[in-house]
Each structure stands twice: as C-alpha cells, then as structure tokens.
Design a protein around this motif. Structure first.
Motif, short mmCIF file in Angstrom:
data_model
loop_
_atom_site.label_atom_id
_atom_site.label_comp_id
_atom_site.label_asym_id
_atom_site.label_seq_id
_atom_site.Cartn_x
_atom_site.Cartn_y
_atom_site.Cartn_z
N LEU A 52 0.88 -1.30 -0.12
CA LEU A 52 0.19 0.06 -0.04
C LEU A 52 0.74 1.23 -0.04
CD1 LEU A 52 -2.51 -1.14 2.64
CD2 LEU A 52 -2.59 -1.28 0.36
N SER A 53 0.61 2.17 -0.91
CA SER A 53 1.04 3.50 -0.98
C SER A 53 0.23 4.50 -1.64
CB SER A 53 2.44 3.66 -1.80
OG SER A 53 3.17 2.84 -1.34
N ILE A 54 0.46 5.90 -1.57
CA ILE A 54 -0.79 6.78 -1.94
C ILE A 54 0.05 7.81 -2.84
CG2 ILE A 54 -2.60 8.26 -1.33
CD1 ILE A 54 -3.10 6.75 1.12
N CYS A 55 -0.28 8.01 -3.73
CA CYS A 55 -0.10 9.44 -4.67
C CYS A 55 1.50 9.68 -4.78
CB CYS A 55 -1.10 10.52 -3.91
SG CYS A 55 -1.51 11.92 -5.35
N TYR A 56 1.92 10.89 -3.75
CA TYR A 56 3.08 11.35 -3.88
C TYR A 56 3.94 10.19 -3.13
CZ TYR A 56 6.49 15.21 -3.45
OH TYR A 56 7.43 16.07 -3.61
N ASP A 57 3.75 9.20 -2.57
CA ASP A 57 4.55 8.18 -2.24
C ASP A 57 5.30 7.56 -3.51
OD1 ASP A 57 4.14 8.26 0.53
OD2 ASP A 57 2.42 6.76 0.56
N LEU A 58 4.60 7.77 -4.78
CA LEU A 58 5.08 7.09 -5.81
C LEU A 58 6.44 7.75 -6.28
CD1 LEU A 58 4.63 5.77 -8.54
CD2 LEU A 58 3.21 7.54 -9.52
N ARG A 59 6.69 8.95 -5.77
CA ARG A 59 7.88 9.36 -6.22
C ARG A 59 9.21 9.13 -5.29
NH1 ARG A 59 7.38 13.69 -9.90
NH2 ARG A 59 5.53 14.11 -10.11
N PHE A 60 8.97 8.07 -4.42
CA PHE A 60 9.99 7.59 -3.71
C PHE A 60 10.03 6.04 -3.70
CE2 PHE A 60 8.05 11.38 -2.09
CZ PHE A 60 9.40 12.15 -1.92
N PRO A 61 11.08 5.64 -4.64
CA PRO A 61 11.38 4.17 -4.91
C PRO A 61 11.54 3.42 -3.69
CG PRO A 61 13.17 5.33 -5.79
CD PRO A 61 12.15 6.62 -5.33
N GLU A 62 12.13 3.99 -2.69
CA GLU A 62 12.44 3.32 -1.47
C GLU A 62 11.31 2.48 -0.86
OE1 GLU A 62 15.11 6.91 -1.89
OE2 GLU A 62 13.02 6.47 -1.99
N ILE A 63 10.08 3.03 -1.10
CA ILE A 63 9.05 2.35 -0.53
C ILE A 63 8.49 1.15 -1.19
CG2 ILE A 63 6.32 2.48 -0.15
CD1 ILE A 63 6.49 5.42 0.60
N SER A 64 8.58 1.29 -2.46
CA SER A 64 8.34 0.13 -3.43
C SER A 64 9.18 -1.10 -3.24
CB SER A 64 8.15 0.58 -5.11
OG SER A 64 9.30 0.89 -5.44
#
Length: 183
Positions: A52-64
C-alpha cells in the motif's frame, strides 16, 4: 482494505505533496494533514500480496523496494496527480516502480475537477512486472481490467533476479572510500 466486516489494514501516506510549480500548481498538503509514520507490511488478498502506497509516495522508490523485500507482488497507488505532474510523470513513474520492484502496479486515479482550485490528470492504469501497461483509462471516468498473473510475475523474478543482485552493503556509502563529496 476491507474483509467481510473487518478492517485489515489502514495506510497513511508517508510523503506529503508540498510543491510549487510557478504559475501552474501550488500544493501544501502539510498545511492540512500529517504524514503517516510507517510502511505497512503487504496485505494478503486473493489476487496476491498487496503493498500500500498513496499518490506522492510514488516519487520515492524506497517504499516500493521495501514492500518488495517484504513480499509484495502488487503495489497500489491511488492518486490525484495534477495535470502538469500527471502528464509529465504519471506513467513513467508507475512503470519504473513496476520494473524496479518486479511487481504489478495498480494505480487508480481521480480525474477531472475534484477541488475548486485543482483538476486531476486521471489515466488510471495497471503495469505488469516487466513494465508493460496492460490496462489504462484515458480522460474522464472509466474502468479498466487487467489480469494479475502471479506465475508470470514469478517467472520475471526468476529470469532476472534483481532482488538478489542488489548491493545494500554499498548503498548509503557514497564518498565513504575517501572520495571528496561533490560541491
């Protein structure tokens, strides 16, 4: 996410969109919301393990990448990208997250005027773990369907095992070997 009668996960976006594109868009999410404080473990669903991630989180590959390490097979990014950022970055960022994590990426996107001062880009889409867009909505409301093929996902991961090739021993050590940092 809901299961019959019970909440199984609640993710709070960790990155707030505070941007000012001169003459085009100004957003300051930090003025009306607080960032989440954790990345949740992937949630088991009938379609696969969902990160799970949301919107602006997309710009941070560390989460994925963190979600992939934790077992995610599908990454989600419900979003309301602006017209300027969506037309320039939406598809390329989603495809990059799919390729680098070797996950399916499912991105539902608000479309049209959803706020008195902002219109959202839309273009909901699904990307496979090879980076191919396998379903997409264009302008306005719509619905798209895509097959989530976990056998294909595991074949991609087996044939190109990038997760095992990562070098976490090097990341975060730039300049540590005595090289002077760039000015």
């Amino acid at each position: 996410l809901l299961s019959p009668g019970r909440l199984v996960a609640a993710y709070r976006k960790t990155h707030l969109c505070d941007v000012e594109l001169e003459g085009r868009v100004t957003m300051k999410e930090s003025s009306f919301t607080n960032p989440g404080t954790e990345i949740l473990a992937p949630v088991s669903t009938p379609a696969g393990k969902l990160g799970l991630s949301i919107c602006y989180d997309l710009r941070f590959p560390e989460i994925s990448l963190a979600l992939r390490r934790a077992g995610a097979e599908i990454l989600t990014y419900p979003s309301a990208f602006t017209i300027p950022t969506g037309s320039a970055h939406w598809e390329v960022l989603l495809r990059a997250r799919a390729i680098e994590s070797q996950c399916y990426v499912v991105a539902a996107a608000q479309s049209g005027k959803n706020h008195e001062s902002r219109t959202s880009y839309g273009h909901s889409l699904v990307v496979d773990p090879w980076g191919a867009v396998v379903a997409q909505c264009r302008e306005g409301p719509g619905l798209c369907y895509a097959e989530i093929d976990l056998d294909y996902l595991h074949r991609v991961r087996r044939e190109m095992p990038v997760q095992g090739h990562r070098r976490p021993d090097l990341y975060g050590t730039v300049g540590a070997a005595g090289l002077a940092p760039a000015p």
